[in-house]
Design a protein around this motif. Structure first.
Motif, short mmCIF file in Angstrom:
data_model
loop_
_atom_site.label_atom_id
_atom_site.label_comp_id
_atom_site.label_asym_id
_atom_site.label_seq_id
_atom_site.Cartn_x
_atom_site.Cartn_y
_atom_site.Cartn_z
N MET A 1 0.82 -1.27 0.05
CA MET A 1 -0.15 -0.12 0.10
C MET A 1 0.84 1.39 -0.09
N GLU A 2 0.50 2.17 -0.79
CA GLU A 2 1.31 3.34 -0.94
C GLU A 2 1.15 4.24 0.21
N CYS A 3 2.24 4.98 0.67
CA CYS A 3 2.36 5.65 2.02
C CYS A 3 1.66 7.00 1.52
N ARG A 4 0.55 7.26 2.37
CA ARG A 4 0.24 8.75 1.88
C ARG A 4 0.75 9.85 2.61
N VAL A 5 1.15 9.52 3.57
CA VAL A 5 1.78 10.97 4.13
C VAL A 5 3.29 11.07 3.69
N LYS A 6 3.29 12.09 2.95
CA LYS A 6 4.28 12.51 2.43
C LYS A 6 5.51 13.45 3.13
N ARG B 1 14.58 9.78 10.75
CA ARG B 1 15.57 8.81 9.98
C ARG B 1 14.59 7.65 9.54
N THR B 2 13.91 7.13 10.21
CA THR B 2 12.95 6.03 9.74
C THR B 2 12.08 6.36 9.01
N ALA B 3 11.56 7.69 9.16
CA ALA B 3 10.51 8.23 8.17
C ALA B 3 11.06 8.16 6.78
N LYS B 4 12.09 8.81 6.66
CA LYS B 4 13.06 9.14 5.57
C LYS B 4 13.64 7.74 4.80
N CYS B 5 14.11 7.12 5.68
CA CYS B 5 14.75 5.87 4.86
C CYS B 5 13.97 4.65 4.55
N TYR C 1 10.26 5.27 4.36
CA TYR C 1 9.17 5.28 3.78
C TYR C 1 9.28 6.84 2.77
N GLY C 2 10.46 7.36 2.81
CA GLY C 2 10.66 8.48 1.75
C GLY C 2 9.98 9.83 2.19
#
Length: 360
Positions: free
Chosen positions: A1-6, A29-33, A35-36
Motif C-alpha cells: 500500500m502506498e504511503c499517503r503521508v509525504k 530517520r525511519t520516516a526518510k529511510c 518511507y521516503g
C-alpha cells in the motif's frame, strides 16, 4: 500500500526530558529511510505551530542527536485551547492559526512529543480535524496507557545518585538529610529513587504522610545505633491534613508556603526531634543532560515506531509501550489523565517489607 503521508511536522512541548533528541532522530530517520517522508521541524512547541516557526529538517540536522540532551526544536508550555485570544497581526485564534500553518506547509500529519499537557492538546487537535500522533515523554512516568515514558530512567539515575551521595554526608555528620525530588502529582521518581538509593523514608503524593510516622522511624534507627537518616520527598508530597482539603483550598495552602515541601518536612522533623536536619533539592538536574543508555534505546524504539504509525495512518493515537510491545492507545483515553502509583503496586510492598517508612 502506498504511503499517503509525504510530509509531517514534529514538535516537542512541555518540560524538556532526556531522550527527546533521540526520539526526533529515530522518527525522522525511519520516516526518510523506510518511507521516503519529509520532516518539518516545528520550533518551541505549539507556539511555533501557531506562529509558523518551522523549517524542513535535513540529515545534518538530526545527525549525532542520540546522546544529546534537551531538544533541538526548543519547547514551550503553550496551550492553544486554553484561554485563546485573537492574534492582532493575523486576526486568527490559535487553533485557526495552527490549521492555516498545517495547510500552508503541506503537512499530512503532526507528531507531538510530550507529557500529559502535550498529549491532551494533541487529542484536541485530532478532534479538530488534523492527523496527529503523540509520543510519551516525561520524567514523571505518569502518562496513562504506557508502562513507561522516556526521560524517567535518566532522571531516576540522577535522583538515585543524589541519594547515594547524601548518605556519606548524613553518616559523617550524624544528620537527618531530606532529598527533594521531582513529582508534583505522582511519586514514581520518589519511590524508585528512594528504594534504589537506600532511603529510610519516602514520602509521595499517593500516600499522605503523618510526620509522626517519619519521626518514629528516625527514633527507631537512633535506638538501634544509627545516628543518621535519609528521607526522600517528592515535591508533591502532602500531609494527611492536606489530603482532606479540596483542590482550591490545597492550592491556597501551598501558595502560602514560603519554601518547597522538602524544607517543610525538615522543619517538622527538627521541631519533633530536636535533631539537625538538612535539605537537598535535586531540581532541574533530573531533567537535564545526556540520556542514559536505556532512554536512548527506548526513545529510538518509540520514535521509529512513530514513523510506522504515520505510514499506517494510525492517527489519534499515542505510541505507547505495554509489556514491552508498541501499542496504539487512543489519545482521548490519555487526555487529562495522570498515571499515579496504584496503592497495591509491588514496589510499595517491597518498600514496606524492607522497613522503609512511607509516612503512613
Amino acid at each position: 500500500m502506498e504511503c499517503r503521508v509525504k510530509r509531517f511536522g514534529v514538535l516537542t512541548s512541555g518540560g524538556d526530558a532526556p531522550g527527546l533528541n533521540a526520539a526526533i532522530r529515530a522518527l525522522c530517520r525511519t520516516a526518510k529511510c523506510k518511507y521516503g517522508m519529509e520532516a518539518v521541524g516545528i520550533f518551541n512547541g505549539y507556539r511555533g505551530l501557531i506562529n509558523g516557526d518551522m523549517r524542513i529538517l535535513s540529515e545534518p540536522d538530526i545527525s549525532g542527536l542520540i546522546a544529546q540532551g534537551g531538544t533541538i526544536l526548543g519547547t514551550s508550555r503553550e496551550k492553544p485551547f486554553k484561554n485563546p485570544t485573537v492574534n492582532e497581526a493575523t486576526g486568527l485564534l490559535p487553533v485557526e492559526a495552527i490549521k492555516e500553518n498545517y495547510k500552508k506547509w503541506n503537512l499530512d500529519a503532526l507528531v507531538c512529543i510530550g507529557g500529559n499537557g502535550t498529549n491532551t492538546t494533541a487529542s484536541l487537535l485530532f478532534q479538530s480535524g488534523l492527523n496527529v500522533i503523540g509520543l510519551p515523554k516525561t520524567i514523571d512516568n505518569d502518562i496513562e496507557g504506557s508502562d513507561v515514558t522516556f526521560g524517567f530512567y535518566t532522571a531516576l539515575d540522577v535522583a538515585t545518585d543524589a541519594v547515594d551521595r547524601i548518605h556519606s554526608t548524613a553518616c559523617s555528620h550524624s544528620r537527618i538529610m531530606v532529598v527533594e525530588v521531582m513529582g508534583h502529582k505522582v511519586g514514581w521518581l520518589g519511590l524508585y529513587s528512594g528504594i534504589s538509593g537506600g532511603a529510610d523514608a519516602v514520602l509521595i503524593p499517593e500516600i499522605p504522610y503523618d510526620i509522626n510516622s517519619v519521626v518514629e522511624k528516625i527514633k527507631e534507627r537512633r535506638n538501634s545505633g544509627k545516628n543518621f537518616s535519609v528521607i526522600v520527598v517528592a515535591e508533591g508530597a502532602k500531609s494527611k491534613a492536606e489530603a482532606l482539603l479540596d483542590k482550591k483550598a490545597f492550592k491556597k495552602a501551598r501558595a502560602s508556603m514560603h519554601t518547597s515541601i522538602g524544607f517543610r518536612v525538615a522543619k517538622e522533623i527538627e521541631e519533633a526531634t530536636g535533631l539537625e536536619c538538612r535539605v537537598t533539592v535535586v531540581g532541574y538536574l533530573q531533567r537535564s543532560g545526556t540520556p542514559s543508555s536505556y532512554d536512548r534505546l527506548f526513545s529510538t524504539y518509540i520514535g521509529s515506531a512513530a514513523a510506522d504509525f504515520l505510514a499506517e495512518e494510525k492517527f489519534g493515537n499515542l505510541v505507547a509501550v505495554q509489556n514491552g510491545i508498541i501499542t496504539a492507545v487512543p489519545l482521548d483515553s490519555v487526555a487529562g489523565k495522570t498515571k499515579g502509583i496504584p496503592l497495591d503496586h509491588p514496589m510499595l510492598k517491597t518498600a514496606r517489607d524492607m522497613g522503609i517508612c512511607l509516612g503512613e
